[in-house]
Design an enzyme around this catalytic site. Structure first.
Site: not given
Ligand code: GDP
Ligand code: MN
Length: 388
Positions: A108, A196
Site C-alpha cells: 500500500y 493512493e
C-alpha cells in the site's frame, strides 16, 4: 475533485510510474477489442468514484476477449455499491480493461496531507490489497509514515530507510524508490489531497506496478489546472448536489437523518444541524442559500430539499439581511406549489421583513409552524415528529 482510476493511471504513466497495459472502454465491443490486443487474461474494472470495488464485484479477471465482452455487457449500464460508497449506487458508464498481472506481493502506498503535523505524509504498508482498513485498525504498526517538509520534498535517506526494513531484492527496492519520488512529485505539482496506489504490486518477474490508482485534486486549486477540469465526471456525483451546484447553492446530503435544513451562512448551518440533534433526530441534508439569494434560487433550494426522500420535516432558519425574509417566503411558497408535497415545516425567520414573510406563509397552504428561536424550533420538531 476525484478522478477515475483510468484518468489517474494516465497521470501516473506520464510521470513514469509503471502501470500495466490498459485502456478504457464505453461499450462491450470496445472492451472486446482491447482484450484482443492483450495476450492472455485481462482484468475488467468498473470505473466508479468509490473504492472497495473488488469486494463488491466491480473487478473481474477474464480468460479472453469473449469473456471480457460478456463481463463488460453485465457491468456497463448497471450500478455499483461498495462498503465505501455510503449507500450510494454509482453508475458504471465505463470499464477499464487491463492486462492481468502475476502478483507475488501487494503493498500500500499513498501521499496525503497530515493536518495535525501540517505537512504532506507518505504512507506505506507491506499489507496492501483489499483489507487496508482492517490493517489500520488491528495492526497499525504495519503502517509506516514519512512526514515531508514541503519546502524540501521527501528526503531520499528516509525513503531508503523505509525500504531497508522491507528486505526486498535490490532491483525491486530501486523501482519502489523511484515510484515514491515520482508519486510525491505528482502530489505536489497537481495540488492533490490524496494519491493512493493500492495495491502497489510486485509481479513474479520482479516488476513493481501500480495496479490501482486513486487521485483527488484539491477543489480550491482547480483554477490552477484548467487542463484537469475536463476530467470531472458529473455522473458520479449525487444528482441533487449537482443541481444545487449549477444554481450556485451549497447543498450537502447527509446520512441517517430526517430533517431538511434551509439556512443562510455556514455558522447558521452548524447551529441548525445541532438543534435537530437536540430535538432528538438528525439532519438529512443542509442547504445554504447564501447571503443574497433571489426568489428563484430559494424556490430551487426548496425543491432540492423536498426531493430528498429521507426528509420528513423541513427546518428553515434564515437571518434576513440583504436577503429579505419576504423574498425567501415567496420562493418557498413557489417551490412548495411546484413540488406538490405536504412536508411539514418549522420556520425561524428573523431580520428584514420577517413579519411580512410570516403573513405570506400563514396565508399559504403550507403545513407550517413558526418559532421565535432555535430552542423553540427544537420543541416544534419534536411535536411534529412525535418524539417524546
Ligand atoms: P478496489 O477494490 O476498488 O480497491 O480495486 P483494485 O483495483 O485495488 O482491485 C482489487 C483487487 O483485485 C486487488 O487488490 C488485486 O488483488 C486484484 N487485482 C487487480 N488487478 C489485478 C490483476 O491484474 N491481476 C490479478 N491477479 N489481480 C488483480
Ligand atoms: Mn484498490
Amino acid at each position: 475533485m476525484q478522478l477515475h482510476e483510468y484518468q489517474a493511471k494516465n497521470i501516473l504513466n506520464e510521470h513514469n510510474v509503471p502501470i500495466p497495459f490498459g485502456k478504457v472502454a464505453s461499450s462491450d465491443l470496445e472492451c472486446e477489442e482491447i482484450a484482443k490486443s492483450i495476450n492472455g487474461r485481462s482484468v475488467i474494472k468498473a470505473q466508479v468514484h468509490a473504492g472497495g470495488r473488488g469486494k463488491a464485484g466491480g473487478i473481474k479477471v477474464t480468460e479472453g476477449p469473449e469473456e471480457a465482452k460478456k463481463v463488460a455487457q453485465e457491468m456497463l449500464g448497471s450500478t455499483l455499491k461498495t462498503f465505501q460508497s455510503g449507500g450510494t449506487e454509482f453508475p458504471i458508464n465505463k470499464v477499464y480493461v487491463e492486462e492481468a498481472s502475476d502478483i507475488s506481493r501487494e503493498f500500500y502506498l499513498a501521499v496525503t496531507m497530515d493536518f495535525d503535523e501540517k505537512c504532506p505524509v507518505i504512507i506505506f504498508s507491506t499489507e496492501g490489497g483489499m483489507n487496508i482498513e482492517e490493517v489500520a485498525e488491528k495492526t497499525p504498526e504495519k503502517i509506516i509514515k514519512i512526514h515531508v517538509n514541503p519546502l524540501i520534498g521527501p528526503s531520499p535517506y528516509k525513503i531508503r530507510n523505509l525500504l531497508s526494513l522491507l528486505k526486498l531484492e535490490k532491483k525491486v527496492s530501486q523501482q519502489i524508490f523511484s515510484i515514491i519520488q515520482n508519486l510525491y512529485e505528482i502530489f505536489n505539482s497537481l495540488d492533490c489531497t490524496l494519491i493512493e496506489i493500492n495495491p502497489l504490486a510486485v509481479t513474479k518477474k520482479e516488476k513493481a506496478l501500480a495496479l490501482d490508482a486513486k487521485i483527488t485534486i484539491d477543489d480550491d486549486s482547480i483554477f490552477r489546472h484548467s487542463d484537469l477540469e475536463d476530467l470531472f465526471d458529473k455522473t458520479q456525483m449525487n444528482q441533487a448536489e449537482l443541481k444545487a451546484l449549477s444554481s450556485d447553492l451549497a447543498y450537502i446530503k447527509l446520512d441517517g437523518g430526517k430533517v431538511g435544513c434551509m439556512v443562510n451562512g455556514a455558522g447558521l448551518a452548524m447551529a441548525t444541524m445541532d438543534i435537530t440533534i437536540k430535538a432528538g433526530t438528525a439532519p438529512a441534508n443542509f442547504l445554504d442559500v447564501g447571503g443574497s439569494a433571489s426568489e428563484e434560487r430559494i424556490e430551487e433550494a426548496y425543491k432540492i430539499i423536498a426531493s430528498d426522500r429521507d426528509v420528513e420535516i423541513i427546518l428553515v432558519n434564515l437571518f434576513g439581511g440583504i436577503l429579505r425574509c419576504d423574498v425567501a417566503a415567496k420562493g418557498i411558497i413557489n417551490g412548495f406549489k411546484e413540488s406538490n408535497n405536504s412536508i411539514p415545516m418549522v420556520v425561524v425567520l428573523r431580520g428584514t421583513n420577517s413579519n411580512d414573510a410570516k403573513l405570506l406563509l400563514e396565508k399559504s397552504a403550507l403545513d407550517i409552524s413558526f418559532a421565535e428561536d432555535l430552542p423553540s424550533a427544537a420543541l416544534e420538531i419534536r411535536n411534529k415528529l412525535g418524539i417524546s
